[in-house]
Motif scaffolding. Structure first.
Motif, mmCIF file in Angstrom:
data_model
loop_
_atom_site.group_PDB
_atom_site.id
_atom_site.type_symbol
_atom_site.label_atom_id
_atom_site.label_comp_id
_atom_site.label_asym_id
_atom_site.label_seq_id
_atom_site.Cartn_x
_atom_site.Cartn_y
_atom_site.Cartn_z
ATOM 1 N N ARG A 1 0.873 -1.177 0.000
ATOM 2 C CA ARG A 1 0.000 0.000 0.000
ATOM 3 C C ARG A 1 0.909 1.225 0.000
ATOM 4 N N VAL A 2 0.409 2.356 -0.445
ATOM 5 C CA VAL A 2 1.245 3.547 -0.521
ATOM 6 C C VAL A 2 1.665 3.999 0.874
ATOM 7 N N VAL A 3 2.956 4.102 1.056
ATOM 8 C CA VAL A 3 3.526 4.644 2.288
ATOM 9 C C VAL A 3 4.324 5.883 1.888
ATOM 10 N N THR A 4 4.013 7.009 2.507
ATOM 11 C CA THR A 4 4.781 8.222 2.224
ATOM 12 C C THR A 4 5.745 8.460 3.380
ATOM 13 N N THR A 5 6.735 9.311 3.114
ATOM 14 C CA THR A 5 7.679 9.634 4.189
ATOM 15 C C THR A 5 7.710 11.146 4.390
ATOM 16 N N GLU A 6 8.132 11.537 5.560
ATOM 17 C CA GLU A 6 8.186 12.959 5.910
ATOM 18 C C GLU A 6 9.322 13.665 5.174
ATOM 19 N N SER A 7 10.422 12.922 4.974
ATOM 20 C CA SER A 7 11.578 13.539 4.336
ATOM 21 C C SER A 7 12.297 12.491 3.505
ATOM 22 N N ALA A 8 13.218 12.954 2.691
ATOM 23 C CA ALA A 8 14.058 12.053 1.899
ATOM 24 C C ALA A 8 15.479 12.565 2.046
ATOM 25 N N GLU A 9 16.285 11.782 2.734
ATOM 26 C CA GLU A 9 17.655 12.221 3.029
ATOM 27 C C GLU A 9 18.634 11.280 2.360
ATOM 28 N N THR A 10 19.128 11.667 1.201
ATOM 29 C CA THR A 10 20.079 10.817 0.490
ATOM 30 C C THR A 10 20.866 11.653 -0.511
ATOM 31 N N ILE A 11 22.085 11.203 -0.819
ATOM 32 C CA ILE A 11 22.826 11.856 -1.898
ATOM 33 C C ILE A 11 22.287 11.429 -3.258
ATOM 34 N N ALA A 12 21.490 10.372 -3.294
ATOM 35 C CA ALA A 12 20.961 9.878 -4.568
ATOM 36 C C ALA A 12 19.760 10.719 -4.985
#
Lengths: 317, 317
Positions: free
Chosen positions: B217-228
């Motif tokens: 099921r769709v799970v969203t995140t609060e932030s995205a922390e990556t060099i990619a």
């Protein structure tokens, strides 16, 4: 009328025996280099294959014809890798003779590909003598880069692709060492796209073939001082010079500083790791910007076998 | 029976409208990486083209269908370059919305290719909102990466090539962001080479689609922390997740340290400059060597658009 030792029909036939992994390599406009070099830059990329250079085209032709048995070559490091690769695939017994001073990355790969590696003190010309001795002594096939037609006609298949992929090219810049790539690609361009200017590029510190081309006779040099290890010969082969005189419109020399700047520009603006020989085309543009201004210049990126730390050093500011 | 939104016949048809400069990219075994990674490594190289990433495959399909007019997309930097390239070729009016924090190299190239570039504060998800607003306000075509079938089916043409070029592959590792490449290539592999394990790889710091796949099921995140940066989304698209659930055998996460190590290994042993997203496949092997030991693993090198100095920093020891 071209009267080189090469033959366009044989070059087309060569394509049929070369493993496809070496054929139909990328050819594309690199817009990001254009503001820096003030010309339209086409990249013909010969590094995205198992030996990271164009030499597999020639060694495939050799190994296919040989079928079985033993073979020896002298190599600055790239031919040896390619012959080892082609030989491994067909169960050939491959010996490579190289200078002890060749890049570690190249020597490691030759060993890893299963070839017997003999190291000699001295430069590439000493390795050539030793390879010839081994061939005589063991009565096995000696592969002589640029003299053996398979090496030229294998490399020449690059030319067939360029004619299709870069029909609007004004100039093709070709790294010049022994001359297999220059005579091969040059032959095809003169035969099929005679309007394209064929310019060979050699390091100022290893100019034997360029001096020979200019004087129309073999000129040897006492030493070869360049980071472009792949093209650092001193004794041009007369038969190859005869062919080069027919197919090259010019032969120019590039300073070491232009070669390292070329490597850095290719890294920063094209995202390409290249060995020094492969930066000779860009170096030639840097040496004479006016000559190339506004023209569509294709450069063959012929190899990327370079020691990582050395490459970092050469390309850092 | 596959019931994704994708269609293999349409994917084959897509090949006919994509500029050949983006097609039939190199695919080769990289022996030099094998001792380090303890598996047979195949490289599928999507960087040797004018936009240094695979996205041209999809934008060619879009631009061909559109023919004329105006188009807008949100982009982490690669889709924008590709749409600008395809649009310039056909005289389309292209607007790209990107985060101000995107790599300078990507933003510079988007401008250089003639697109109008709008920068927004915030991350890629904010750029998506802004692009949708622009499309509504000006009544122009909005290109939504991974949702629009052209982006998936364009990327899926990589799969057609893999089936031909790497018939002995056991595993294909695919960088997972919005999901266009993963669902596209995955669809083709499941349709034509169902024995191949399809593994998607996402950064641990930007795991939304992987978590969604795992929880179905769709799970969203609060932030995205990556060099990619190329795969740093937070809001998975439901339709894309539905497709991914059918075609992915697994979805795994890689730490930042594995991504930079992967970038360095690709530089040192394969001579390849890659952006972080393109190192996710190698990173996945580093995260779980046992799983891949002795298998034939193909990784898609999906982009090389990276700021040179940042790349130097990431890959130095």
């Amino acid at each position: 009328m071209l009267t080189t030792r090469l033959d366009t029909a044989r070059i087309r036939a060569a394509r049929t025996v070369i493993d496809p992994v070496f054929l139909d390599t990328p050819c594309y406009r690199c817009d990001a280099l254009e503001p820096v070099l003030a010309c339209a830059v086409g990249i013909k990329l010969e590094t995205a294959n198992p030996v990271r250079c164009f030499k597999g085209r020639g060694t495939e032709v050799i190994a296919d014809a040989l079928g079985s048995g033993a073979v020896v070559c002298a190599s600055a490091g790239n031919l040896g890798q390619a012959l080892a690769w082609s030989g491994r695939r067909r169960g050939l017994d491959v010996t490579v003779v190289a200078a002890r001073s060749a890049p570690v990355a190249k020597l490691d790969r030759i060993r890893a590909l299963g070839a017997r590696l003999e190291l000699v003190d001295g430069d590439f010309e000493r390795a050539r003598e030793q390879a010839a001795d081994i061939a005589r002594h063991h009565d096995i096939r000696l592969v002589e880069d640029s003299l053996d037609l398979e090496t030229c006609e294998g490399a020449a298949t690059i030319g067939l692709e360029l004619v299709e992929q870069a029909p609007s090219a004004d100039v093709v810049l070709i790294a010049l060492g022994g001359g297999a790539m220059a005579t091969g690609v040059g032959h095809v361009l003169k035969a099929l796209a005679p309007g394209v200017e064929v310019i060979c590029v050699q390091p100022l510190g290893a100019p034997a073939m360029t001096l020979s081309w200019r004087q129309r006779r073999v000129v040897t040099t006492e030493s070869a001082e360049t980071i472009a290890d792949g093209v650092a010969g001193r004794f041009p082969i007369p038969e190859v010079l005869d062919d080069l005189l027919q197919v090259a419109d010019d032969a120019v020399l590039a300073r070491e500083e232009s070669i390292t700047t070329g490597m850095r520009l290719l890294l920063d603006h094209a995202g390409l790791v290249v060995e020094p020989s492969a930066a000779l085309g860009v170096a030639a543009v840097l040496e004479d910007r006016e000559r190339f201004a506004g023209r569509h210049v294709v450069t063959i990126i012929c190899g990327s076998n370079v020691d990582p730390d050395t490459h970092r050093r050469w390309t850092s500011r």
